[in-house]
Motif scaffolding. Structure first.
Motif, PDB file in Angstrom:
ATOM      1  N   ALA A 125      -9.101   0.869  -4.612  1.00  0.00           N
ATOM      2  CA  ALA A 125      -8.784   2.288  -4.395  1.00  0.00           C
ATOM      3  C   ALA A 125      -7.656   2.468  -3.372  1.00  0.00           C
ATOM      4  N   VAL A 126      -7.747   1.762  -2.239  1.00  0.00           N
ATOM      5  CA  VAL A 126      -6.808   2.014  -1.141  1.00  0.00           C
ATOM      6  C   VAL A 126      -5.339   1.789  -1.533  1.00  0.00           C
ATOM      7  N   PRO A 127      -4.996   0.657  -2.177  1.00  0.00           N
ATOM      8  CA  PRO A 127      -3.571   0.458  -2.512  1.00  0.00           C
ATOM      9  C   PRO A 127      -3.022   1.568  -3.406  1.00  0.00           C
ATOM     10  N   ASN A 128      -3.865   2.117  -4.294  1.00  0.00           N
ATOM     11  CA  ASN A 128      -3.403   3.207  -5.154  1.00  0.00           C
ATOM     12  C   ASN A 128      -3.159   4.485  -4.366  1.00  0.00           C
ATOM     13  N   LEU A 129      -4.037   4.740  -3.393  1.00  0.00           N
ATOM     14  CA  LEU A 129      -3.857   5.926  -2.562  1.00  0.00           C
ATOM     15  C   LEU A 129      -2.598   5.774  -1.704  1.00  0.00           C
ATOM     16  N   VAL A 130      -2.376   4.559  -1.194  1.00  0.00           N
ATOM     17  CA  VAL A 130      -1.169   4.296  -0.396  1.00  0.00           C
ATOM     18  C   VAL A 130       0.080   4.561  -1.231  1.00  0.00           C
TER      19      VAL A 130
END
Lengths: 322, 225
Positions: free
Chosen positions: A253-258
């Motif tokens: 999830a985090v890399p996509n939000l970044v």
């Protein structure tokens, strides 16, 4: 300019959440009016837990980011590719054989097992991707590898004693509470080394989005860079999983939000942003897990899945729209 | 035998030889057009020339050095490539992509000047701030070529660079190649199916047919397909 503002906001959020995690949840400790037992809780319980959450969040998000770029698949991540399960299986073997209680080797054996398991799966996935390409097939390989390692892990559980089973199942639910002393130092060292190593590989990795052939012609040793990145990812994912169990959804999830927040081509910037946002997600998850109102501690995997899962679904829907 | 690139008994192919052993010598300042039907080995030959895939046998010399003995960095000083792989990342602008061409020279001051020159040569100044998901296939092709130009190499190898362009853009592209090869004394090697256009601008033609390569100077004779 916008990037700096994003960094500022993320840093402030992280500091706030860290403070909340240290002094407010589950009960408020006033640092200006703390008695000895409060300091004890802070030092022995909340500080290691918060630091662990921060490190594991960074580690998993970094590896998710690296894997998504390396496999050119925005749904890749240490969990879905079976990297976490590879680490889990090796750690379970160490736990059941009791190697972690041996003198000398004991402390480091869990980390080494995790690193070994994670790296082996990564090398396996990467050699499969050379043959079968980078598409959804790679995610399927990961899921199937997870199932196979999971089967072996179940086999271990049926062989283990009651005490070992309890240890194993507690650990596999994921927790930031167990990492103290030497283990915490090991986790710090592994994540710092991993971050520094990855940082120096970000420039060649950013050129590799043009494909191996073009990147190669531009002066990037693509094989060497990929191999180093895989080992680096194996290191941080392996150690994080060894100490805290497999944690779901953070790495995907985090890399996509970044990517949505930072529209940048500078992978070094993106790497640091992943660390910040990853820490925010795990500390937030831990705060929610530890809230007093539940009356018990919710396993961290439950909260990260509930926060990250819907977002990943959203990414999935969006990728189909294109 | 003189020449910037020399091929000595080169056997083209991945595992099986697909073209008869090739001897040739090409100088800087030439625009070499590679033609032939699909699947005859044009792309494979180009991959040998760029050093990405080693040939089955024989030697490629570049500036009197064996290409296979060069380090990846040194090779990137000599040869830039353009293939047909399109990327559509929403966070990369045209300008960012051209700047990537300077990867091998990171941190040097003259970088800006090569980037600007490449953007000017390919005429992509108006779209330089657009992101890669917002440009047409033709604009992508120009951007990709500008990226290779920014690398400032003696040799540029392009695999079917005119494939996705409209007719006027194809003419403009090969005219550009001719000018770059002449004015900047570069060797440009391009495979293409647009022979009618390419033959107006090329200076050297290799036609692959039935497992061998015929080499011509312009103008081209009737070709067997």
């Amino acid at each position: 300019m916008k990037i700096n503002l994003n960094f500022l906001i993320l840093t402030l959020v992280l500091i706030t959440l860290t403070a909340v995690s240290l002094i407010i949840v589950p009960q408020i400790i006033n640092p200006f009016n703390a008695i000895e037992s409060d300091w004890f809780i802070l030092k022995m319980y909340r500080f290691p837990k918060t630091l662990t959450a921060l490190l594991v969040g960074s580690a998993l998000s970094m590896s998710g980011f690296i894997l998504q770029q390396l496999f050119r698949n925005q749904l890749a991540g240490p969990y879905i590719l079976g990297v976490s399960s590879g680490a889990s299986l090796m750690v379970a073997i160490v736990l059941v054989l009791g190697i972690n209680t041996w003198p000398l080797l004991g402390h480091i054996s869990l980390s080494l097992a995790g690193i070994l398991g994670a790296t082996l799966i990564l090398l396996l996935i990467s050699s499969l991707s050379l043959k079968y390409g980078y598409g959804s097939i790679i995610l399927l390989f990961g899921v199937i590898i997870s199932m196979i390692t999971g089967a072996f892990q179940s086999l271990l559980v049926s062989l283990a004693s009651a005490e070992e089973i309890k240890n194993l199942s507690l650990w596999s639910m994921g927790s930031f509470n167990q990492v103290i002393g030497t283990d915490l130092v090991l986790l710090v060292i592994a994540v710092v080394i991993g971050l520094a190593w990855a940082y120096f590989l970000m420039n060649p990795l950013s050129v590799m989005i043009l494909g191996d052939e073009v990147a190669n012609s531009m002066g990037v040793n693509t094989r060497k860079t990929s191999f180093q990145l895989l080992v680096c990812t194996g290191l941080i994912t392996g150690v994080a999983t060894a100490f805290c169990g497999p944690i779901a959804f953070v790495g995907i999830a985090v890399p996509n939000l970044v990517k949505i927040l930072f529209k940048s081509v500078q992978f070094k910037t993106l790497l640091i942003a992943n660390c910040l946002l990853g820490s925010i997600m795990t500390i937030l998850g831990d705060i929610i897990s530890s809230l007093d109102i539940w009356g018990f501690q919710i396993p961290i995997n439950v909260t990260t899945s509930l926060i990250g899962g819907p977002f990943v679904l959203y990414i999935l829907f969006n990728s189909f729209k294109k | 035998m003189s020449g910037f690139i020399k091929l000595i008994d080169l056997v083209v192919g991945y595992k099986e030889p697909i073209i008869a052993p090739l001897n040739a010598s090409v100088n800087l300042g030439e625009l070499l057009i590679l033609s032939g039907r699909n699947g005859v080995g044009k792309s494979t030959l180009l991959k040998h020339l760029s050093g990405f895939i080693p040939p089955i046998d024989g030697i490629i010399e570049i500036n009197n050095t064996n290409l296979s003995k060069l380090s990846i960095q040194k090779r990137a000083d000599y040869i830039a490539i353009v293939n047909n792989k399109r990327i559509e990342e929403s966070y990369i602008t045209v300008e960012d992509l051209v700047k990537m061409g300077r990867y091998n020279h990171n941190g040097k001051i003259e970088n800006d000047h090569f980037v600007e020159e490449a953007i000017f040569t390919m005429g992509i100044e108006p779209i330089r701030k657009k992101t890669l998901n917002k440009i047409s296939d033709g604009e992508w092709q120009k951007t990709n070529i500008a990226r290779a130009l920014a690398q400032n190499t003696s040799v540029i190898i392009l695999d079917e660079p005119s494939a996705f362009l409209d007719y006027p853009s194809k003419i403009q592209l090969f005219e550009n190649f001719k000018n770059i090869s002449k004015n900047q004394n570069k060797l440009i090697i391009a495979s293409t199916h647009d022979l009618e256009i390419a033959q107006q601008f090329g200076s050297l033609f290799w036609h692959v047919n039935e497992g061998k390569i015929d080499q011509f100077r312009s103008p081209m004779p009737e070709l067997k397909w």
